[in-house]
Design an enzyme around this catalytic site. Structure first.
Site, PDB file in Angstrom:
ATOM      1  N   ASP A 156       0.844  -1.191   0.000  1.00 10.28           N
ATOM      2  CA  ASP A 156       0.000   0.000   0.000  1.00 10.28           C
ATOM      3  C   ASP A 156       0.887   1.251   0.000  1.00 10.28           C
ATOM      4  OD1 ASP A 156      -3.037   0.856   0.643  1.00 10.28           O
ATOM      5  OD2 ASP A 156      -1.657   2.220   1.680  1.00 10.28           O
ATOM      6  N   GLU A 158      -4.827   2.551  -4.145  1.00  5.07           N
ATOM      7  CA  GLU A 158      -3.361   2.609  -4.101  1.00  5.07           C
ATOM      8  C   GLU A 158      -2.788   1.328  -3.531  1.00  5.07           C
ATOM      9  OE1 GLU A 158      -4.813   4.575  -0.246  1.00  5.07           O
ATOM     10  OE2 GLU A 158      -5.472   4.403  -2.314  1.00  5.07           O
TER      11      GLU A 158
END
Length: 425
Positions: free
Chosen positions: A291, A334
Site C-alpha cells: 500500500d 493505491e
C-alpha cells in the site's frame, strides 16, 4: 554497380512515396494509397515483360524486383495497421480490374481499326500478352497476400520481439514462391531465359532485406502503435486479422485500465487457482499486499493527474522488481498485491526490496513516497485465498499502525531476513 545503386534508389523512392500516402490516410483518405498501388501494378507488369538490366548475378527487372516486392510489403503494412475490410480491397480490385481489361480487349479486337496518319497500327497482340500476364500476376498476388499473412501470423509466436526478422522471413519466403510462379508464365508467354529467374530471385532477396529494414524503421519512428479493432468476419482475411488483433488485445483483458496490471477480478480468480495448485503439488506460495503511504495527500497537494503518475510508476516498479513467475495485481486505489512462489522469509525479503525501491525510484522520490506491506504464506492454517489475504491484510494494517514504511510478516522471520541480507550483498 550503377544498376544496383539505381535499383536501391528506386526502392527508397517507391517506399517513401507510398508510406507518405499511408501515413496521412486519416487526412486525405486511404483511396490515394490504394490507387497508387493500382497504377504501379500496371507499370510493374509492363516492366517485367520488356525491361531488364544486367547485374552480376543475372538479369533483373525493376518491375519485379522493386515494384512488386514493394507492393507486397505495402499490403503487409495494410494488414498490420488496418482491418481486413481494408486489406482485401486492393487485392480484389486488382483482380477484377484485370479481368475487366481482358474483357474489354476482347471487344476492342472486333473494331475495324483505322491507321494513324503515320501509318502506325496498335499492337493488340502485346495488349493481349500484357493482359494475361497481369491476370496471372494478380492471381499469384492473391495467393501471396494470404501466404504472407499466414507466415507473419505463424512467426509471431517465435519472433514477436524481433519484428525485422519476422517481416524479412515472411517477405523473403513469399517472394521466392512468387518468383517461381511468375517466371513460369513469363517463360512461356515472353520466352524469358532461366537467367531471369535466378537474377530476379537474388534481386528480390535484396529487396526483401531493404524493404524490411525500411518498414521496421517506419513502424518504429513514424507510424503510431494503435491497435485496430476488426469489424467482422467474412473471409480468410477477416479470420487472420481477427486472430492477430485478438492476440494483441487479449493482453488487456482482466487488466487495470490505468496501470496495465491485472485487476481485482483477476486476483480473485488467479489467486484461488494458485493457492489450490500450491497445496496440491506442495510448492510454496506467498502473498504481499503493498500500500502506498499517505497517497491521499499526494492527490490533495498535487492533483489526481500526478497521483495517477505515481500509481503508474509503482506498477512499473513492482513489475520490474518481482520475479518472472510472480504475478502483480492492482486490487484497490493505491493497493497492490504480489503472488510469489517463495517461502515466507524470501517473500518478506522481496517486500523489503520493494519498500527500498519505492523510496529510491527516480519516478517517485520527488514525492517522498514510502510503502507499507503485509506478507502471508500458504500453510496448514491458510489453505485458501481468503485466508492468506485476510492475514496479509491484517499485517499490512499493523505496518500502518506501527508508523508505515515497513514490512510486517510472520513473527520471527525478521531474524532470517537479517541473516540472509549480508550473504546476498
Amino acid at each position: 554497380m550503377l544498376n544496383g545503386v539505381l535499383l536501391l534508389a528506386e526502392a527508397v523512392l517507391y517506399f517513401g512515396a507510398m508510406v507518405t500516402l499511408f501515413r496521412f490516410r486519416r487526412r486525405i483518405g486511404l483511396g490515394l494509397f490504394v490507387c497508387a498501388l493500382g497504377v504501379m501494378h500496371f507499370l510493374e507488369t509492363y516492366l517485367a515483360s520488356v525491361f531488364y538490366v544486367a547485374l552480376p548475378f543475372g538479369l533483373v527487372s525493376p518491375g519485379s524486383a522493386v515494384l512488386f516486392s514493394g507492393k507486397l510489403v505495402m499490403l503487409l503494412l495494410l494488414y498490420m495497421k488496418e482491418d481486413a475490410a481494408t486489406v482485401r480491397q486492393p487485392i480484389y480490385g486488382l483482380l477484377l480490374g484485370n479481368a475487366l481489361m481482358i474483357g474489354l480487349v476482347l471487344v476492342l479486337r472486333l473494331h475495324a481499326i483505322a491507321p494513324l496518319p503515320s501509318g502506325r497500327i496498335p499492337d493488340i497482340a502485346f495488349i493481349d500478352e500484357m493482359g494475361w500476364l497481369m491476370v496471372w500476376g494478380t492471381s499469384l498476388l492473391f495467393v501471396d497476400a494470404i501466404l504472407i499473412i499466414l507466415l507473419y501470423e505463424k512467426l509471431g509466436a517465435y519472433l514477436r520481439a524481433r519484428p525485422f526478422m519476422r517481416i524479412l522471413a515472411s517477405v523473403a519466403c513469399v517472394l521466392t514462391f512468387d518468383q517461381a510462379g511468375f517466371f513460369i508464365a513469363l517463360h512461356f508467354v515472353a520466352g524469358a531465359p532461366i537467367e531471369v529467374f535466378f537474377g530476379g530471385w537474388f534481386a528480390k532477396m535484396g529487396a526483401a532485406l531493404a524493404y524490411s529494414g525500411m518498414l521496421v524503421a517506419y513502424l518504429k519512428w513514424v507510424e503510431d502503435n494503435d491497435v485496430a479493432v476488426p469489424r467482422g468476419l467474412s473471409d480468410i482475411f477477416d479470420t487472420l486479422t481477427y486472430r492477430e488483433r485478438y492476440e494483441a488485445l487479449i493482453k488487456y483483458v482482466g487488466r487495470d485500465g490505468l496501470t496495465g496490471l491485472l485487476h481485482r477480478g483477476s486476483f480473485d480468480a488467479d489467486g484461488e487457482s494458485a493457492v489450490s495448485a500450491a497445496i496440491r503439488i506442495g510448492k510454496p506460495l506467498s502473498l504481499l499486499i503493498v500500500d502506498v503511504d499517505h497517497f491521499k495527500s499526494i492527490n490533495d497537494r498535487f492533483g489526481h493527474a500526478e497521483g495517477d503518475k505515481v500509481l503508474k510508476s509503482m506498477a512499473a516498479l513492482l513489475a520490474e522488481t518481482v520475479g518472472g513467475n510472480d504475478q502483480v495485481f492492482r486490487i484497490g486505489g493505491e493497493e497492490f498485491a504480489v503472488l510469489t512462489q517463495q517461502l515466507h522469509a524470501p517473500a518478506r525479503l522481496l517486500g523489503e526490496t520493494i519498500r527500498n525501491a519505492a523510496k529510491t525510484s527516480a519516478h517517485t522520490n520527488r514525492f517522498n513516497i514510502t510503502v507499507s506491506a503485509g506478507v502471508s504464506t500458504v500453510s496448514e492454517t491458510t489453505r485458501c485465498l481468503a485466508d492468506i489475504f485476510a492475514l496479509a491484510d491484517q499485517r499490512l494494517y499493523k505496518a500502518k499502525l506501527s508508523g508505515r514504511d515497513r514490512v510486517v510478516g510472520e513473527p520471527g522471520s525478521e531474524a532470517i531476513i537479517l541473516q540472509a541480507a549480508p550473504r546476498s550483498a
